[in-house]
Design an enzyme around this catalytic site. Structure first.
Site, PDB file in Angstrom:
ATOM      1  N   GLN A  17       0.770  -1.242   0.000  1.00  0.00           N
ATOM      2  CA  GLN A  17       0.000   0.000   0.000  1.00  0.00           C
ATOM      3  C   GLN A  17       0.804   1.298   0.000  1.00  0.00           C
ATOM      4  OE1 GLN A  17      -3.487   2.305   2.528  1.00  0.00           O
ATOM      5  NE2 GLN A  17      -3.274   0.147   2.929  1.00  0.00           N
ATOM      6  N   ARG A  38       6.840  -9.059 -10.441  1.00  0.00           N
ATOM      7  CA  ARG A  38       7.435 -10.375 -10.668  1.00  0.00           C
ATOM      8  C   ARG A  38       6.536 -11.215 -11.578  1.00  0.00           C
ATOM      9  NH1 ARG A  38      10.415 -12.940  -5.720  1.00  0.00           N
ATOM     10  NH2 ARG A  38       9.143 -11.445  -4.615  1.00  0.00           N
ATOM     11  N   THR A  74      13.684  -9.260 -11.981  1.00  0.00           N
ATOM     12  CA  THR A  74      14.874  -8.404 -11.880  1.00  0.00           C
ATOM     13  C   THR A  74      16.020  -9.100 -11.163  1.00  0.00           C
ATOM     14  OG1 THR A  74      13.883  -7.414  -9.943  1.00  0.00           O
ATOM     15  CG2 THR A  74      13.581  -6.262 -12.018  1.00  0.00           C
ATOM     16  N   LYS A  75      15.845 -10.385 -10.883  1.00  0.00           N
ATOM     17  CA  LYS A  75      16.973 -11.135 -10.315  1.00  0.00           C
ATOM     18  C   LYS A  75      17.691 -11.918 -11.408  1.00  0.00           C
ATOM     19  CE  LYS A  75      15.865 -11.462  -5.474  1.00  0.00           C
ATOM     20  NZ  LYS A  75      15.329 -12.289  -4.402  1.00  0.00           N
ATOM     21  N   PHE A  97      10.535  -1.853  -0.966  1.00  0.00           N
ATOM     22  CA  PHE A  97      10.931  -3.203  -0.574  1.00  0.00           C
ATOM     23  C   PHE A  97      11.419  -3.191   0.871  1.00  0.00           C
ATOM     24  CE2 PHE A  97      12.054  -3.576  -5.239  1.00  0.00           C
ATOM     25  CZ  PHE A  97      10.938  -4.336  -5.541  1.00  0.00           C
ATOM     26  N   TYR A 139       4.709  -3.141   8.553  1.00  0.00           N
ATOM     27  CA  TYR A 139       3.370  -2.955   7.980  1.00  0.00           C
ATOM     28  C   TYR A 139       2.648  -1.864   8.774  1.00  0.00           C
ATOM     29  CZ  TYR A 139       3.723  -7.210   5.147  1.00  0.00           C
ATOM     30  OH  TYR A 139       4.095  -8.149   4.217  1.00  0.00           O
ATOM     31  N   GLU A 140       1.507  -1.472   8.236  1.00  0.00           N
ATOM     32  CA  GLU A 140       0.693  -0.383   8.780  1.00  0.00           C
ATOM     33  C   GLU A 140       0.643  -0.300  10.317  1.00  0.00           C
ATOM     34  OE1 GLU A 140      -1.453   2.105   7.217  1.00  0.00           O
ATOM     35  OE2 GLU A 140      -1.445   2.681   9.320  1.00  0.00           O
ATOM     36  N   ASP A 169       0.668   3.570   6.014  1.00  0.00           N
ATOM     37  CA  ASP A 169       0.823   3.220   4.601  1.00  0.00           C
ATOM     38  C   ASP A 169       0.563   4.408   3.671  1.00  0.00           C
ATOM     39  OD1 ASP A 169       1.620   0.625   4.951  1.00  0.00           O
ATOM     40  OD2 ASP A 169      -0.382  -0.201   4.852  1.00  0.00           O
ATOM     41  N   GLY A 248      -7.321  19.845  19.686  1.00  0.00           N
ATOM     42  CA  GLY A 248      -6.888  21.235  19.834  1.00  0.00           C
ATOM     43  C   GLY A 248      -7.501  21.823  21.091  1.00  0.00           C
ATOM     44  N   GLY A 249      -7.780  23.085  21.042  1.00  0.00           N
ATOM     45  CA  GLY A 249      -8.326  23.741  22.224  1.00  0.00           C
ATOM     46  C   GLY A 249      -9.844  23.646  22.309  1.00  0.00           C
TER      47      GLY A 249
HETATM   48  N1  CAO Z   1      11.785  -9.766  -9.648  1.00  0.00           N
HETATM   49  C1  CAO Z   1      12.533 -10.508  -8.822  1.00  0.00           C
HETATM   50  N2  CAO Z   1      12.542 -10.338  -7.493  1.00  0.00           N
HETATM   51  C2  CAO Z   1      11.753  -9.373  -6.994  1.00  0.00           C
HETATM   52  C3  CAO Z   1      10.943  -8.560  -7.801  1.00  0.00           C
HETATM   53  C4  CAO Z   1      10.978  -8.790  -9.202  1.00  0.00           C
HETATM   54  N3  CAO Z   1      10.247  -8.067 -10.032  1.00  0.00           N
HETATM   55  N4  CAO Z   1      10.285  -7.701  -7.041  1.00  0.00           N
HETATM   56  C5  CAO Z   1      10.639  -7.960  -5.775  1.00  0.00           C
HETATM   57  N5  CAO Z   1      11.540  -8.970  -5.742  1.00  0.00           N
HETATM   58  C6  CAO Z   1      12.193  -9.568  -4.590  1.00  0.00           C
HETATM   59  C7  CAO Z   1      13.124  -8.592  -3.907  1.00  0.00           C
HETATM   60  O1  CAO Z   1      14.341  -8.515  -4.555  1.00  0.00           O
HETATM   61  C8  CAO Z   1      13.190  -9.209  -2.525  1.00  0.00           C
HETATM   62  O2  CAO Z   1      14.056 -10.311  -2.546  1.00  0.00           O
HETATM   63  P1  CAO Z   1      15.204 -10.600  -1.419  1.00  0.00           P
HETATM   64  O3  CAO Z   1      14.538 -10.399  -0.088  1.00  0.00           O
HETATM   65  O4  CAO Z   1      15.595 -12.012  -1.707  1.00  0.00           O
HETATM   66  O5  CAO Z   1      16.306  -9.663  -1.612  1.00  0.00           O
HETATM   67  C9  CAO Z   1      11.757  -9.713  -2.361  1.00  0.00           C
HETATM   68  O6  CAO Z   1      11.218  -9.889  -3.633  1.00  0.00           O
HETATM   69  C10 CAO Z   1      10.844  -8.673  -1.702  1.00  0.00           C
HETATM   70  O7  CAO Z   1      11.173  -8.575  -0.433  1.00  0.00           O
HETATM   71  P2  CAO Z   1      10.374  -7.633   0.572  1.00  0.00           P
HETATM   72  O8  CAO Z   1      11.177  -7.637   1.813  1.00  0.00           O
HETATM   73  O9  CAO Z   1      10.095  -6.316   0.010  1.00  0.00           O
HETATM   74  O10 CAO Z   1       8.978  -8.405   0.684  1.00  0.00           O
HETATM   75  P3  CAO Z   1       8.265  -9.045   1.944  1.00  0.00           P
HETATM   76  O11 CAO Z   1       6.986  -9.576   1.435  1.00  0.00           O
HETATM   77  O12 CAO Z   1       9.149  -9.991   2.662  1.00  0.00           O
HETATM   78  O13 CAO Z   1       7.991  -7.794   2.922  1.00  0.00           O
HETATM   79  C11 CAO Z   1       7.153  -5.639   3.454  1.00  0.00           C
HETATM   80  C12 CAO Z   1       6.956  -6.919   2.682  1.00  0.00           C
HETATM   81  C13 CAO Z   1       6.076  -4.672   3.070  1.00  0.00           C
HETATM   82  C14 CAO Z   1       7.083  -5.934   4.974  1.00  0.00           C
HETATM   83  C15 CAO Z   1       8.543  -5.045   3.124  1.00  0.00           C
HETATM   84  O14 CAO Z   1       8.623  -4.874   1.733  1.00  0.00           O
HETATM   85  C16 CAO Z   1       8.846  -3.742   3.806  1.00  0.00           C
HETATM   86  O15 CAO Z   1       9.138  -3.681   4.998  1.00  0.00           O
HETATM   87  N6  CAO Z   1       8.804  -2.650   3.037  1.00  0.00           N
HETATM   88  C17 CAO Z   1       9.167  -1.332   3.520  1.00  0.00           C
HETATM   89  C18 CAO Z   1       8.105  -0.772   4.370  1.00  0.00           C
HETATM   90  C19 CAO Z   1       6.792  -0.699   3.654  1.00  0.00           C
HETATM   91  O16 CAO Z   1       6.635  -0.112   2.602  1.00  0.00           O
HETATM   92  N7  CAO Z   1       5.787  -1.274   4.291  1.00  0.00           N
HETATM   93  C20 CAO Z   1       4.443  -0.995   3.886  1.00  0.00           C
HETATM   94  C21 CAO Z   1       3.810  -2.021   3.172  1.00  0.00           C
HETATM   95  S1  CAO Z   1       2.135  -1.572   3.048  1.00  0.00           S
HETATM   96  O17 CAO Z   1       1.458  -2.226   4.402  1.00  0.00           O
END
Ligand code: CAO
Length: 416
Positions: A17, A38, A74-75, A97, A139-140, A169, A248-249
């Site tokens: 989000q 992905r 992208t990997k 990410f 997360y949120e 978010d 506020g007040g």
């Molecule tokens: N091709 C290949 N790999 C991809 C990709 C693509 N197009 N897009 C994403 N990925 C991979 C990333 O490279 C990453 O891989 P590694 O961990 O192996 O390096 C993985 O997918 C994504 O990891 P992530 O940590 O972003 O995903 P998650 O589901 O484990 O965590 C979240 C989700 C939201 C907790 C985390 O992304 C985060 O903390 N983000 C920052 C804070 C944030 O925005 N939070 C709000 C989310 S809204 O509630």
């Protein structure tokens, strides 16, 4: 009129989000937003909380309108090569990410800056760089706890409470959008891109500014006169939860209206704005309160504010929330009915203003979403459907100069 952000190309490397809310806003205002997902799965929200078995979930469609979708692994080296081409001709890359993911993919800020020194790289993380929690995924609700919202929301005799509003978010996404637009204006002057970072903790705290105000007041004087704890209750050394008190007040509270026994939303918010005291007394049929020293000033009223709210509730007992507001608005009293999502979805004013919009979607049929809350005199942002997974892959690749055969080859190795 051409839209103000037309010509700005954005690589949307966001999910869930916080990031998608930011790039959606920029897309409404004309930016060319290419969501990189992905292959095979895409943004996790496409599948989360589905209400129609084979169609993208509303969680996705309501945060990704007006965008294009490019599937790209992208990997894989082939995918990295495509991304590099895209980076070379884009203005902004937005990502949210988990910590370090972009670096692990081989696209650190230094590398991105090397590939395209004019590009703005915008990130959302849970905590800011260098913070002692900067390795955490967030997360949120985690952000609401970390940013001071939870400890100050709810009732004093209950636990810390999470707001339904996406303070962690979407709010962070809005902060990031401001950062991106600022960096774009900066680039016009310097010719250089820069890194823009917003943390969810900081964004929540920014909205809890008045609670930090209250902490300092509490430390100085030992009490907070606008909180329900004053003057009869106890104050500790941290800002307490104040229930539905005004921040506020101006004292205010959520008050029962006709039908509250069976309708859990038959309430209004009533504000006792200082200078509106006379009209309030008139509206309530209590003219004797106007000059009564026990009621005349805000200070005098505070010790028995709940007795005043009870009197107002007695007045409200035979009025629906809408009837009550229709009377009170004539007296210039700041108030509103407590509106449900059903009432908001069907509100003709919100439909007319484009705040609630119905969007046709290839697979879902029409769905409702929240359109731009920002209104312009020269532009009405139009909301178009979110893309299907990979809907624009061929178009984007062709735009980057890939031939049909090359696109076929990328598919063969599952890079797109
Ligand atoms: N091709 C290949 N790999 C991809 C990709 C693509 N197009 N897009 C994403 N990925 C991979 C990333 O490279 C990453 O891989 P590694 O961990 O192996 O390096 C993985 O997918 C994504 O990891 P992530 O940590 O972003 O995903 P998650 O589901 O484990 O965590 C979240 C989700 C939201 C907790 C985390 O992304 C985060 O903390 N983000 C920052 C804070 C944030 O925005 N939070 C709000 C989310 S809204 O509630």
């Amino acid at each position: 009129m051409t839209k103000p952000l037309e010509g700005i190309k954005i690589i949307d490397f966001t999910h869930v989000q916080a990031g998608p809310a930011c790039t959606q806003l920029l897309a409404w205002f004309g930016a060319d937003v290419i969501k990189v997902e992905r292959p095979g799965s895409g943004d996790v929200t496409r599948n989360q909380l589905r209400d129609i078995p084979d169609a993208d979930a509303l969680y996705f469609t309501m945060l990704n309108s007006n965008k294009k979708s490019l599937t790209l692994d992208t990997k894989k080296p082939e995918g990295k090569e495509v991304l590099e081409k895209l980076i070379r001709e884009s203005d902004v890359l937005v990502e949210n990410f988990g910590p370090g993911a972009l670096d692990r993919m081989g696209f650190s800020w230094e590398r991105l800056n090397e590939l395209n020194p004019k590009m703005i790289v915008a990130s959302v993380k849970g905590f800011s760089d260098g913070h002692h929690y900067d390795d955490l995924k967030v997360y949120e609700n985690v952000a609401q706890c970390a940013g001071g919202a939870a400890s100050t929301t709810g009732f004093w005799d209950g636990p810390p409470t999470i707001s339904a509003a996406a303070l962690g978010d979407s709010n962070t996404g809005m902060h990031l959008a401001i950062g991106i637009l600022t960096a774009l204006l900066g680039r016009d002057k310097t010719g250089k891109g820069q890194k823009v970072a917003v943390s969810m903790q900081d964004s929540v705290l920014n909205l809890c500014r008045v609670k930090l105000r209250d902490q300092q007041r509490l430390e100085r004087v030992g009490y907070l006169e606008e909180y329900p704890q004053y003057p009869h209750g106890e104050f500790g050394d941290v800002v307490p939860r104040g229930g539905n008190a005004g921040g506020g007040g101006q004292p205010g509270w959520v008050l029962k209206c006709k039908g509250w026994e069976t309708d859990s939303n038959a309430y209004i918010y009533f504000t006792i704005q200082g200078h509106a005291w006379e009209p309030i007394c008139k509206a309530l049929g209590k003219p004797e309160w106007i000059d009564d020293p026990a009621y005349k000033t805000a200070e005098a009223r505070q010790p028995h504010i709940f007795e005043i709210f009870k009197t107002i509730e007695a007045w409200l007992a035979n009025k629906t929330k809408f009837e009550a507001v229709d009377i009170l608005r004539k007296f210039d009293i700041p108030c509103a009915p407590v509106l449900t999502m059903k009432e908001l979805a069907n509100d003709p004013s919100l439909r007319a203003s484009g705040t609630i919009v119905e969007v046709p979607h290839k697979k879902r049929g029409s769905y409702l979403t929240v359109g731009s809350p920002i209104k312009f005199s020269d532009m009405k942002p139009e909301v178009t459907a979110s893309p299907l997974l990979g809907e624009h892959t061929d178009e984007v690749l062709a735009g980057l100069g890939y031939s049909k055969q090359e696109i076929f080859n990328l598919r063969e190795v599952k890079a797109v």
